[in-house]
Design a protein around this motif. Sequence first.
Motif, PDB file in Angstrom:
ATOM      1  N   GLU A  38       0.860  -1.188   0.000  1.00 49.78           N
ATOM      2  CA  GLU A  38       0.000   0.000   0.000  1.00 49.78           C
ATOM      3  C   GLU A  38       0.889   1.229   0.000  1.00 49.78           C
ATOM      4  OE1 GLU A  38      -3.076   2.316   3.009  1.00 49.78           O
ATOM      5  OE2 GLU A  38      -2.969   0.135   3.053  1.00 49.78           O
ATOM      6  N   ILE A  39       0.727   2.091  -1.022  1.00 51.62           N
ATOM      7  CA  ILE A  39       1.550   3.293  -1.091  1.00 51.62           C
ATOM      8  C   ILE A  39       0.671   4.506  -1.388  1.00 51.62           C
ATOM      9  CG2 ILE A  39       3.516   1.937  -1.906  1.00 51.62           C
ATOM     10  CD1 ILE A  39       3.203   3.240  -4.627  1.00 51.62           C
ATOM     11  N   TYR A  40       1.203   5.665  -1.006  1.00 51.46           N
ATOM     12  CA  TYR A  40       0.537   6.943  -1.255  1.00 51.46           C
ATOM     13  C   TYR A  40       1.493   7.808  -2.061  1.00 51.46           C
ATOM     14  CZ  TYR A  40      -2.804   5.405   2.212  1.00 51.46           C
ATOM     15  OH  TYR A  40      -3.762   4.680   2.881  1.00 51.46           O
ATOM     16  N   HIS A  41       1.023   8.323  -3.198  1.00 52.12           N
ATOM     17  CA  HIS A  41       1.879   9.073  -4.123  1.00 52.12           C
ATOM     18  C   HIS A  41       0.994  10.067  -4.867  1.00 52.12           C
ATOM     19  CE1 HIS A  41       4.692   9.938  -7.347  1.00 52.12           C
ATOM     20  NE2 HIS A  41       5.628   9.225  -6.728  1.00 52.12           N
ATOM     21  N   ALA A  54       2.734   5.864  -9.118  1.00 54.26           N
ATOM     22  CA  ALA A  54       2.505   4.938  -8.009  1.00 54.26           C
ATOM     23  C   ALA A  54       2.262   3.528  -8.531  1.00 54.26           C
ATOM     24  CB  ALA A  54       1.316   5.408  -7.173  1.00 54.26           C
ATOM     25  N   GLU A  55       1.480   3.417  -9.573  1.00 51.72           N
ATOM     26  CA  GLU A  55       1.197   2.097 -10.140  1.00 51.72           C
ATOM     27  C   GLU A  55       2.452   1.472 -10.728  1.00 51.72           C
ATOM     28  OE1 GLU A  55      -2.042   2.578 -12.830  1.00 51.72           O
ATOM     29  OE2 GLU A  55      -3.524   2.817 -11.216  1.00 51.72           O
ATOM     30  N   ARG A  56       3.297   2.293 -11.349  1.00 53.91           N
ATOM     31  CA  ARG A  56       4.553   1.770 -11.890  1.00 53.91           C
ATOM     32  C   ARG A  56       5.453   1.265 -10.765  1.00 53.91           C
ATOM     33  NH1 ARG A  56       3.868   5.981 -15.782  1.00 53.91           N
ATOM     34  NH2 ARG A  56       4.941   7.482 -14.454  1.00 53.91           N
ATOM     35  N   LEU A  57       5.498   2.007  -9.665  1.00 56.47           N
ATOM     36  CA  LEU A  57       6.328   1.587  -8.536  1.00 56.47           C
ATOM     37  C   LEU A  57       5.844   0.267  -7.948  1.00 56.47           C
ATOM     38  CD1 LEU A  57       6.920   4.966  -6.674  1.00 56.47           C
ATOM     39  CD2 LEU A  57       8.672   3.493  -7.675  1.00 56.47           C
ATOM     40  N   THR A 104      10.422  -8.176   1.871  1.00 61.62           N
ATOM     41  CA  THR A 104       9.753  -6.965   2.349  1.00 61.62           C
ATOM     42  C   THR A 104      10.711  -5.783   2.337  1.00 61.62           C
ATOM     43  OG1 THR A 104       8.280  -8.275   3.750  1.00 61.62           O
ATOM     44  CG2 THR A 104       8.520  -5.946   4.300  1.00 61.62           C
ATOM     45  N   ASP A 105      11.916  -5.999   2.834  1.00 62.80           N
ATOM     46  CA  ASP A 105      12.903  -4.919   2.883  1.00 62.80           C
ATOM     47  C   ASP A 105      13.327  -4.460   1.496  1.00 62.80           C
ATOM     48  OD1 ASP A 105      12.944  -4.830   5.659  1.00 62.80           O
ATOM     49  OD2 ASP A 105      14.607  -6.243   5.829  1.00 62.80           O
ATOM     50  N   ARG A 106      13.424  -5.389   0.560  1.00 64.23           N
ATOM     51  CA  ARG A 106      13.812  -5.004  -0.795  1.00 64.23           C
ATOM     52  C   ARG A 106      12.736  -4.126  -1.431  1.00 64.23           C
ATOM     53  NH1 ARG A 106      17.814  -4.404  -2.997  1.00 64.23           N
ATOM     54  NH2 ARG A 106      17.966  -5.831  -4.771  1.00 64.23           N
ATOM     55  N   ALA A 107      11.481  -4.458  -1.190  1.00 60.23           N
ATOM     56  CA  ALA A 107      10.400  -3.609  -1.694  1.00 60.23           C
ATOM     57  C   ALA A 107      10.452  -2.228  -1.053  1.00 60.23           C
ATOM     58  CB  ALA A 107       9.050  -4.268  -1.440  1.00 60.23           C
ATOM     59  N   VAL A 108      10.691  -2.194   0.251  1.00 63.03           N
ATOM     60  CA  VAL A 108      10.785  -0.918   0.959  1.00 63.03           C
ATOM     61  C   VAL A 108      11.956  -0.093   0.432  1.00 63.03           C
ATOM     62  CG1 VAL A 108      11.336   0.115   3.201  1.00 63.03           C
ATOM     63  CG2 VAL A 108       9.581  -1.655   3.036  1.00 63.03           C
ATOM     64  N   ASP A 109      13.087  -0.733   0.165  1.00 64.82           N
ATOM     65  CA  ASP A 109      14.244  -0.015  -0.386  1.00 64.82           C
ATOM     66  C   ASP A 109      13.881   0.683  -1.695  1.00 64.82           C
ATOM     67  OD1 ASP A 109      15.801  -0.887   1.706  1.00 64.82           O
ATOM     68  OD2 ASP A 109      16.756  -2.509   0.580  1.00 64.82           O
ATOM     69  N   LEU A 124      13.750   4.816  -2.206  1.00 60.90           N
ATOM     70  CA  LEU A 124      14.557   5.483  -3.227  1.00 60.90           C
ATOM     71  C   LEU A 124      13.699   6.354  -4.127  1.00 60.90           C
ATOM     72  CD1 LEU A 124      17.067   2.669  -4.258  1.00 60.90           C
ATOM     73  CD2 LEU A 124      17.615   4.830  -3.127  1.00 60.90           C
ATOM     74  N   ALA A 125      12.430   6.004  -4.256  1.00 63.99           N
ATOM     75  CA  ALA A 125      11.501   6.809  -5.065  1.00 63.99           C
ATOM     76  C   ALA A 125      10.965   8.005  -4.292  1.00 63.99           C
ATOM     77  CB  ALA A 125      10.355   5.940  -5.549  1.00 63.99           C
ATOM     78  N   GLY A 126      11.381   8.138  -3.030  1.00 64.96           N
ATOM     79  CA  GLY A 126      10.993   9.296  -2.239  1.00 64.96           C
ATOM     80  C   GLY A 126       9.705   9.138  -1.460  1.00 64.96           C
ATOM     81  N   LEU A 127       9.181   7.933  -1.352  1.00 62.14           N
ATOM     82  CA  LEU A 127       7.916   7.745  -0.639  1.00 62.14           C
ATOM     83  C   LEU A 127       8.124   7.834   0.867  1.00 62.14           C
ATOM     84  CD1 LEU A 127       6.173   4.890  -2.649  1.00 62.14           C
ATOM     85  CD2 LEU A 127       5.966   7.350  -2.906  1.00 62.14           C
TER      86      LEU A 127
END
Length: 337
Positions: A55-58, A64-67, A194-199, A203-206
């Motif tokens: 779940e992300i907010y952008h 956001a969908e690309r990320l 999980t950590d790799r996704a968070v990384d 990096l995308a600034g989220l």
Amino acid sequence: MSYFNVTRFNVTRRRMIAIVATAAGSAFLTGSRIARAGDAVRWRGSALGAQVSIEIYHPDRAEAERLVARCVQDVRRLERQFSLYLADSAICRLNRTGILVSPDADMVALLKASLFFGDLTDGAFDPTVQPLWQLYADHFSSERPDPDGPSAQKVAETLAKVGRRGLLVSADRVALVKHGAAITLNGIAQGYATDRAVDRLRLAGLSTTLVDMGEIRAIGSRPEGTPWRIGLADPDRLGALTETIDLVDRAVATSAGAGFRFDSKGRFTHLFDPATGCSPSLYSTVSVIAPTATEADALSTAFSLMPLSRIRNVVSVRSNVQARMTDSGGTLTVCDA
């Protein structure tokens, strides 16, 4: 932590953590599609033997969908490295042949992390316990298995194949030096993914994100500034929670013997002590809150096998780590750094 694949068992995972409250109006889509609702972009699917979600907010929904799509691609790539469910995965090739030449960088990183946490916990965390799983799986899937488990002789023979010192890891080669040795990364791989996704998302600034791959990690707080609320499941009451915790910029993982039992009484579970080959029942559940999901995942696995005195020793030398152990009577013990 996730569980192992064996063809003669109907292996299912009982989730031990859950998101208690999510943003109003947001929704999941299953499979590979992404949901559009409210301000959130959310994805749900399955990977590494568990249901997972992001779940992300952008401000830019297309970005956001690309990320999210890139994160899903990362998870699928890691699954081809770490999954015991995929016969052609790197870990399955290693277990068949005893060697990986020119291993993937993520495989090397995760194996080195596994050995680190093995040393930190004096061997309680050990990726080479896979032969024990196979022993118990074969025993309890046989016709009229002894309810007391495999014989002491078979356990001793299997333990001779176990031991993290027999796993050699370098940038150009991974090797298992003991005959019949095999590894599993099911006590740490979900945390690493999980950590790799968070990384990638950082990096995308989220600054507002929740990644749930069986282990949960938050970037920042919820959009309105409140913590993410995470529920810790009661292993004996399906759908019930023992407690809820607040999570901001940290990760949480939970291990419980009830997650998978070989026998109806729960004497033999997926949590193996690499020193004895048995499944101790020290705690009903163990949850670890840590800076990364990799650490939370590995330590929740190891702490399930360790007495409180040893858990306190480990927590005392780790920054921002908290362990929460619940015994069979429902008493909670909390260990903080």
